[in-house]
Design a protein around this motif. Sequence first.
Motif, mmCIF file in Angstrom:
data_model
loop_
_atom_site.group_PDB
_atom_site.id
_atom_site.type_symbol
_atom_site.label_atom_id
_atom_site.label_comp_id
_atom_site.label_asym_id
_atom_site.label_seq_id
_atom_site.Cartn_x
_atom_site.Cartn_y
_atom_site.Cartn_z
ATOM 1 N N GLY A 151 0.810 -1.210 0.000
ATOM 2 C CA GLY A 151 0.000 0.000 0.000
ATOM 3 C C GLY A 151 0.844 1.261 0.000
ATOM 4 O O GLY A 151 2.066 1.231 -0.071
ATOM 5 N N GLU A 152 0.131 2.378 0.062
ATOM 6 C CA GLU A 152 0.765 3.699 0.045
ATOM 7 C C GLU A 152 1.191 4.097 1.453
ATOM 8 O O GLU A 152 0.519 3.788 2.422
ATOM 9 N N GLY A 153 2.286 4.809 1.544
ATOM 10 C CA GLY A 153 2.721 5.349 2.828
ATOM 11 C C GLY A 153 4.069 4.810 3.246
ATOM 12 O O GLY A 153 4.756 4.112 2.492
ATOM 13 N N TRP A 154 4.449 5.147 4.467
ATOM 14 C CA TRP A 154 5.727 4.708 5.004
ATOM 15 C C TRP A 154 5.776 3.197 5.075
ATOM 16 O O TRP A 154 4.749 2.533 5.233
ATOM 17 N N SER A 155 6.991 2.655 5.037
ATOM 18 C CA SER A 155 7.146 1.231 5.336
ATOM 19 C C SER A 155 6.759 1.051 6.803
ATOM 20 O O SER A 155 6.733 2.011 7.583
ATOM 21 N N PHE A 156 6.476 -0.180 7.186
ATOM 22 C CA PHE A 156 6.082 -0.420 8.570
ATOM 23 C C PHE A 156 7.240 -0.149 9.538
ATOM 24 O O PHE A 156 7.021 0.255 10.673
ATOM 25 N N ARG A 157 8.466 -0.343 9.081
ATOM 26 C CA ARG A 157 9.621 0.013 9.919
ATOM 27 C C ARG A 157 9.647 1.536 10.128
ATOM 28 O O ARG A 157 9.852 2.025 11.241
ATOM 29 N N GLU A 158 9.414 2.285 9.044
ATOM 30 C CA GLU A 158 9.359 3.746 9.152
ATOM 31 C C GLU A 158 8.175 4.194 10.011
ATOM 32 O O GLU A 158 8.275 5.177 10.747
ATOM 33 N N LEU A 159 7.086 3.473 9.931
ATOM 34 C CA LEU A 159 5.916 3.804 10.742
ATOM 35 C C LEU A 159 6.240 3.671 12.228
ATOM 36 O O LEU A 159 5.864 4.529 13.037
ATOM 37 N N ALA A 160 6.960 2.620 12.602
ATOM 38 C CA ALA A 160 7.383 2.456 13.996
ATOM 39 C C ALA A 160 8.274 3.624 14.428
ATOM 40 O O ALA A 160 8.120 4.154 15.537
ATOM 41 N N LEU A 161 9.192 4.036 13.561
ATOM 42 C CA LEU A 161 10.054 5.180 13.887
ATOM 43 C C LEU A 161 9.237 6.461 14.001
ATOM 44 O O LEU A 161 9.520 7.309 14.857
ATOM 45 N N HIS A 162 8.219 6.601 13.155
ATOM 46 C CA HIS A 162 7.319 7.750 13.243
ATOM 47 C C HIS A 162 6.598 7.762 14.594
ATOM 48 O O HIS A 162 6.482 8.815 15.231
ATOM 49 N N LEU A 163 6.131 6.605 15.029
ATOM 50 C CA LEU A 163 5.430 6.528 16.314
ATOM 51 C C LEU A 163 6.333 6.926 17.477
ATOM 52 O O LEU A 163 5.859 7.465 18.473
ATOM 53 N N LYS A 164 7.622 6.666 17.340
ATOM 54 C CA LYS A 164 8.563 7.058 18.393
ATOM 55 C C LYS A 164 8.461 8.551 18.669
ATOM 56 O O LYS A 164 8.660 9.001 19.797
ATOM 57 N N GLY A 165 8.110 9.319 17.643
ATOM 58 C CA GLY A 165 7.947 10.759 17.806
ATOM 59 C C GLY A 165 6.791 11.152 18.707
ATOM 60 O O GLY A 165 6.658 12.321 19.076
ATOM 61 N N SER A 166 5.957 10.196 19.087
ATOM 62 C CA SER A 166 4.849 10.487 20.007
ATOM 63 C C SER A 166 5.351 10.918 21.376
ATOM 64 O O SER A 166 4.576 11.454 22.179
ATOM 65 N N THR A 167 6.635 10.707 21.652
ATOM 66 C CA THR A 167 7.185 11.210 22.911
ATOM 67 C C THR A 167 7.064 12.725 22.996
ATOM 68 O O THR A 167 7.066 13.288 24.087
ATOM 69 N N TYR A 168 6.937 13.383 21.846
ATOM 70 C CA TYR A 168 6.797 14.843 21.802
ATOM 71 C C TYR A 168 5.686 15.319 22.739
ATOM 72 O O TYR A 168 5.860 16.303 23.468
ATOM 73 N N TYR A 169 4.556 14.649 22.711
ATOM 74 C CA TYR A 169 3.398 15.066 23.505
ATOM 75 C C TYR A 169 3.720 14.996 25.002
ATOM 76 O O TYR A 169 3.403 15.909 25.761
ATOM 77 N N ALA A 170 4.334 13.889 25.416
ATOM 78 C CA ALA A 170 4.686 13.738 26.825
ATOM 79 C C ALA A 170 5.828 14.669 27.211
ATOM 80 O O ALA A 170 5.825 15.255 28.302
ATOM 81 N N ASP A 171 6.793 14.815 26.320
ATOM 82 C CA ASP A 171 7.905 15.715 26.607
ATOM 83 C C ASP A 171 7.435 17.160 26.752
ATOM 84 O O ASP A 171 8.027 17.935 27.506
ATOM 85 N N ALA A 172 6.361 17.512 26.039
ATOM 86 C CA ALA A 172 5.808 18.868 26.153
ATOM 87 C C ALA A 172 5.335 19.132 27.582
ATOM 88 O O ALA A 172 5.522 20.217 28.118
ATOM 89 N N VAL A 173 4.720 18.135 28.196
ATOM 90 C CA VAL A 173 4.276 18.279 29.599
ATOM 91 C C VAL A 173 5.481 18.176 30.519
ATOM 92 O O VAL A 173 5.627 18.928 31.470
ATOM 93 N N GLY A 174 6.360 17.242 30.224
ATOM 94 C CA GLY A 174 7.617 17.118 30.952
ATOM 95 C C GLY A 174 7.540 16.306 32.226
ATOM 96 O O GLY A 174 6.526 15.693 32.548
ATOM 97 N N ASP A 175 8.640 16.346 32.946
ATOM 98 C CA ASP A 175 8.770 15.674 34.233
ATOM 99 C C ASP A 175 8.358 16.654 35.315
ATOM 100 O O ASP A 175 8.983 17.698 35.482
ATOM 101 N N LEU A 176 7.276 16.352 36.010
ATOM 102 C CA LEU A 176 6.733 17.279 37.006
ATOM 103 C C LEU A 176 7.095 16.894 38.442
ATOM 104 O O LEU A 176 6.475 17.391 39.389
ATOM 105 N N SER A 177 8.115 16.038 38.588
ATOM 106 C CA SER A 177 8.495 15.647 39.955
ATOM 107 C C SER A 177 9.307 16.737 40.627
ATOM 108 O O SER A 177 9.774 17.663 40.016
#
Length: 152
Positions: free
Chosen positions: A126-152
């Motif tokens: 199909g169209e789009g990233w390879s599944f290996r690239e898709l996994a690497l793309h998902l790694k970028g989801s840390t952005y959302y958590a990193d935006a909030v950060g460590d609140l300890s």
Amino acid sequence: MTETAKETPAETVTGMVDHVLALAATWTAWDGKPVRADDRVYTPHKAIRRVADHLVDHLAELEDRLVGVEPLPDHWHASAATTEADLAPFTQEDLDEARSRLTRLARIWAARLGTLTDEQLDESPGEGWSFRELALHLKGSTYYADAVGDLS
């Protein structure tokens, strides 16, 4: 070889979730003020929602492509929208729920990616990233958590 290159696609996704949950463990101390990141605002609930949505959306894409159907387009506004629910306090119960939800989603991803051959990971149907690239793309989801950060 970079550290990421040593990871399997499954480890990339589970590692991302581990990172998010490590930060989320500090979010019961959140003061209720949304955090600005680039042109958006983030809260603990919004970060968890975005990570979960990202995992679900791309899992649906992967599964559709594997069976040869056109993936459904995503009509959600992603991180542009901040809902009333996103502004709620982040409690221990919310953390427990996030751990359960994200851990299960990571396990589904790891199981699916683990069944694919290197050829399927790199020459994905199909169209789009390879599944290996898709996994690497998902790694970028840390952005959302990193935006909030460590609140300890």
